[in-house]
Design an enzyme around this catalytic site. Structure first.
Site, PDB file in Angstrom:
ATOM      1  N   CYS A 121      -0.072 -64.400  -4.726  1.00 19.17           N
ATOM      2  CA  CYS A 121      -0.540 -63.909  -6.020  1.00 19.17           C
ATOM      3  C   CYS A 121       0.523 -62.960  -6.551  1.00 19.17           C
ATOM      4  O   CYS A 121       1.531 -62.678  -5.892  1.00 19.17           O
ATOM      5  CB  CYS A 121      -1.893 -63.213  -5.872  1.00 19.17           C
ATOM      6  SG  CYS A 121      -2.774 -63.024  -7.454  1.00 19.17           S
ATOM      7  N   CYS A 123      -0.603 -59.959  -8.425  1.00 13.40           N
ATOM      8  CA  CYS A 123      -1.243 -58.734  -8.900  1.00 13.40           C
ATOM      9  C   CYS A 123      -0.700 -57.474  -8.245  1.00 13.40           C
ATOM     10  O   CYS A 123      -0.507 -56.455  -8.923  1.00 13.40           O
ATOM     11  CB  CYS A 123      -2.756 -58.818  -8.749  1.00 13.40           C
ATOM     12  SG  CYS A 123      -3.338 -59.105  -7.063  1.00 13.40           S
ATOM     13  N   CYS A 131      -2.643 -61.003 -12.488  1.00 11.44           N
ATOM     14  CA  CYS A 131      -2.180 -62.067 -11.592  1.00 11.44           C
ATOM     15  C   CYS A 131      -1.253 -63.063 -12.271  1.00 11.44           C
ATOM     16  O   CYS A 131      -1.065 -64.181 -11.778  1.00 11.44           O
ATOM     17  CB  CYS A 131      -3.388 -62.802 -11.014  1.00 11.44           C
ATOM     18  SG  CYS A 131      -4.541 -61.718 -10.140  1.00 11.44           S
ATOM     19  N   LYS A 196     -13.216 -68.296  -6.939  1.00  7.17           N
ATOM     20  CA  LYS A 196     -13.033 -66.848  -6.853  1.00  7.17           C
ATOM     21  C   LYS A 196     -13.692 -66.193  -8.067  1.00  7.17           C
ATOM     22  O   LYS A 196     -13.276 -66.422  -9.197  1.00  7.17           O
ATOM     23  CB  LYS A 196     -11.546 -66.498  -6.791  1.00  7.17           C
ATOM     24  CG  LYS A 196     -11.268 -65.007  -6.636  1.00  7.17           C
ATOM     25  CD  LYS A 196      -9.766 -64.756  -6.514  1.00  7.17           C
ATOM     26  CE  LYS A 196      -9.452 -63.287  -6.379  1.00  7.17           C
ATOM     27  NZ  LYS A 196      -7.992 -63.037  -6.264  1.00  7.17           N
ATOM     28  N   ARG A 206      -8.673 -53.315  -3.908  1.00  5.69           N
ATOM     29  CA  ARG A 206      -7.695 -52.892  -4.922  1.00  5.69           C
ATOM     30  C   ARG A 206      -7.052 -51.570  -4.559  1.00  5.69           C
ATOM     31  O   ARG A 206      -5.905 -51.300  -4.906  1.00  5.69           O
ATOM     32  CB  ARG A 206      -8.365 -52.846  -6.295  1.00  5.69           C
ATOM     33  CG  ARG A 206      -8.716 -54.254  -6.775  1.00  5.69           C
ATOM     34  CD  ARG A 206      -9.488 -54.297  -8.063  1.00  5.69           C
ATOM     35  NE  ARG A 206      -9.779 -55.688  -8.424  1.00  5.69           N
ATOM     36  CZ  ARG A 206     -10.562 -56.059  -9.416  1.00  5.69           C
ATOM     37  NH1 ARG A 206     -11.128 -55.130 -10.173  1.00  5.69           N
ATOM     38  NH2 ARG A 206     -10.767 -57.344  -9.667  1.00  5.69           N
ATOM     39  N   ARG A 218     -10.230 -59.032 -15.092  1.00 11.81           N
ATOM     40  CA  ARG A 218      -9.747 -60.364 -14.728  1.00 11.81           C
ATOM     41  C   ARG A 218     -10.753 -61.463 -15.091  1.00 11.81           C
ATOM     42  O   ARG A 218     -10.703 -62.557 -14.538  1.00 11.81           O
ATOM     43  CB  ARG A 218      -9.420 -60.397 -13.234  1.00 11.81           C
ATOM     44  CG  ARG A 218      -8.259 -59.466 -12.893  1.00 11.81           C
ATOM     45  CD  ARG A 218      -7.958 -59.424 -11.415  1.00 11.81           C
ATOM     46  NE  ARG A 218      -6.780 -58.580 -11.190  1.00 11.81           N
ATOM     47  CZ  ARG A 218      -6.575 -57.847 -10.102  1.00 11.81           C
ATOM     48  NH1 ARG A 218      -7.474 -57.838  -9.140  1.00 11.81           N
ATOM     49  NH2 ARG A 218      -5.489 -57.115  -9.976  1.00 11.81           N
ATOM     50  N   GLU A 234     -14.209 -76.247 -10.378  1.00  9.63           N
ATOM     51  CA  GLU A 234     -12.987 -75.594  -9.896  1.00  9.63           C
ATOM     52  C   GLU A 234     -12.536 -76.205  -8.573  1.00  9.63           C
ATOM     53  O   GLU A 234     -11.350 -76.507  -8.376  1.00  9.63           O
ATOM     54  CB  GLU A 234     -13.242 -74.100  -9.711  1.00  9.63           C
ATOM     55  CG  GLU A 234     -13.320 -73.300 -11.006  1.00  9.63           C
ATOM     56  CD  GLU A 234     -11.939 -72.945 -11.548  1.00  9.63           C
ATOM     57  OE1 GLU A 234     -10.927 -73.368 -10.957  1.00  9.63           O
ATOM     58  OE2 GLU A 234     -11.874 -72.249 -12.571  1.00  9.63           O
ATOM     59  N   LYS A 249     -14.934 -66.941  -2.605  1.00 13.45           N
ATOM     60  CA  LYS A 249     -14.747 -65.492  -2.552  1.00 13.45           C
ATOM     61  C   LYS A 249     -15.467 -64.853  -3.734  1.00 13.45           C
ATOM     62  O   LYS A 249     -15.245 -65.270  -4.869  1.00 13.45           O
ATOM     63  CB  LYS A 249     -13.247 -65.170  -2.603  1.00 13.45           C
ATOM     64  CG  LYS A 249     -12.933 -63.685  -2.583  1.00 13.45           C
ATOM     65  CD  LYS A 249     -11.434 -63.430  -2.737  1.00 13.45           C
ATOM     66  CE  LYS A 249     -11.159 -61.926  -2.731  1.00 13.45           C
ATOM     67  NZ  LYS A 249      -9.722 -61.630  -2.966  1.00 13.45           N
ATOM     68  N   SER A 275     -13.807 -56.945   0.864  1.00 16.46           N
ATOM     69  CA  SER A 275     -13.718 -55.512   1.167  1.00 16.46           C
ATOM     70  C   SER A 275     -14.988 -54.746   0.845  1.00 16.46           C
ATOM     71  O   SER A 275     -15.396 -53.860   1.603  1.00 16.46           O
ATOM     72  CB  SER A 275     -12.534 -54.903   0.413  1.00 16.46           C
ATOM     73  OG  SER A 275     -12.677 -55.072  -0.996  1.00 16.46           O
ATOM     74  N   TYR A 314     -12.584 -58.492   7.565  1.00 15.06           N
ATOM     75  CA  TYR A 314     -12.070 -57.240   8.129  1.00 15.06           C
ATOM     76  C   TYR A 314     -12.864 -56.841   9.372  1.00 15.06           C
ATOM     77  O   TYR A 314     -12.436 -55.974  10.132  1.00 15.06           O
ATOM     78  CB  TYR A 314     -12.142 -56.131   7.073  1.00 15.06           C
ATOM     79  CG  TYR A 314     -11.426 -56.515   5.798  1.00 15.06           C
ATOM     80  CD1 TYR A 314     -10.053 -56.381   5.678  1.00 15.06           C
ATOM     81  CD2 TYR A 314     -12.131 -57.051   4.714  1.00 15.06           C
ATOM     82  CE1 TYR A 314      -9.387 -56.758   4.524  1.00 15.06           C
ATOM     83  CE2 TYR A 314     -11.476 -57.438   3.554  1.00 15.06           C
ATOM     84  CZ  TYR A 314     -10.110 -57.290   3.462  1.00 15.06           C
ATOM     85  OH  TYR A 314      -9.461 -57.686   2.318  1.00 15.06           O
TER      86      TYR A 314
END
Length: 326
Positions: A121, A123, A131, A196, A206, A218, A234, A249, A275, A314
């Protein structure tokens, strides 16, 4: 009561071993991809304030994190590079010796069998945090595709095993597939962030990637959280363009979409346990409000049950420790 008829489902729940014998869904260390954030500088291992237990690593400290992942038996990592220098076109994204490319090289040299995925990406490399290329405040789609393809090729040259484009520009899979093929990387698969959403769950990331948009949002390229059928369109486009994996996501608030994508496509499905989902569980656990181990494993299991083959999380290191009693 003697004539009462009903099914005795509890017969299959009578003991731990019986329950294990009929368990429909499993969670294993091979299911996981672990995200790692790499920054410039020296001797940096700095905890990300909104993501307890997740750190920024400089290159000279990256090895210890990779060693831990490999020792746990987690088969794959995804690397997010966080550069010091940013510009309007994200030139550090496709520089052959930028932070992400150097991290890829280091990871493959240290652990050749570890599957190294490159987030593709712009960004975190652009000074505006979007992006793609900007003109008069508009994110330009087609003009951004060339830069994304250049980024993917640079990452493949560095040794990335999988390219994972996350930008949501129309045609991004086609452009990256063409670029990789032309550069001699026909064997490199694409793990598309196919579905996404423009989600509030990305907030802590972020901070971690230093990628907050400097203006606007976005929503003109990431999906509306209200839409389900659009996700199938998509995903279908990405399949047609040459994607090898399809990602949804975020995961937790979109398990219905994970199931829809699973039921409609036969490619491997990836769920990104993002996150914000991680941070909420961590905050509750640190306050003693929930049992972290039980909540995390139940949450991750829900993603597998919904149809995910792979989970990017994570929580991965902790989850493997809990699953294997380490």
């Amino acid at each position: 009561m003697k004539d009462l008829k009903f099914n005795r489902h509890r017969r299959l729940r009578g003991s731990a071993n019986i329950r294990a014998m009929v368990r429909e869904t499993g969670l294993y260390k091979e299911d996981f991809i672990y995200p790692i954030f790499v920054v410039e500088g020296e001797n940096v291992k700095q905890e990300i304030s909104s993501m307890p237990g997740v750190f920024h690593f400089s290159m000279d400290r990256l090895g210890e994190e990779l060693d831990e992942v490999v020792d746990l038996g987690i088969p794959s990592v995804i690397l997010f590079g966080v550069p010091n220098d940013k510009d309007a076109v994200g030139s550090e994204a496709y520089h052959d010796h930028a932070i992400t490319q150097e991290a890829i090289r280091f990871a493959k040299e240290r652990h050749p069998d570890l599957v190294v995925i490159a987030d593709t990406c712009l960004c975190q490399y652009t000074d505006h945090g979007h992006c793609g290329v900007i003109e008069d405040g508009v994110i330009l789609n087609d003009e951004s595709l060339d830069l994304l393809a250049r980024t993917a090729v640079s990452q493949a040259k560095a040794g990335a095993d999988i390219i994972a484009p996350s930008n949501m520009m129309d045609g991004f899979v086609a452009a990256i597939r063409y670029g990789l093929d032309q550069a001699g990387f026909k064997h490199i698969p694409i793990m598309s962030y196919a579905v996404k959403y423009a989600s509030a769950y990305y907030g802590p990331f972020r901070e971690a990637a230093h990628s907050t948009p400097q203006f606007g949002d976005r929503k003109t390229y990431q999906m509306d959280p209200a839409n389900r059928l659009e996700a199938l369109r998509e995903a279908a486009s990405d399949v047609e363009e040459g994607a090898d994996y399809l990602m949804v996501k975020p995961a937790l608030s979109y398990l219905d979409v994970v199931r829809e994508v699973r039921d409609n496509f036969d490619l491997p499905i990836v769920a990104y346990n993002v996150s914000g989902e991680y941070a909420m569980v961590k905050a509750a656990a640190l306050n003693g409000w929930v049992d972290e181990e039980k909540i995390v494993l139940e949450t991750l299991l829900s993603m597998k049950r919904a149809g995910a083959d792979i989970i990017m999380s994570y929580h991965a290191k902790d989850a493997v420790r809990w699953l294997e009693g380490k």
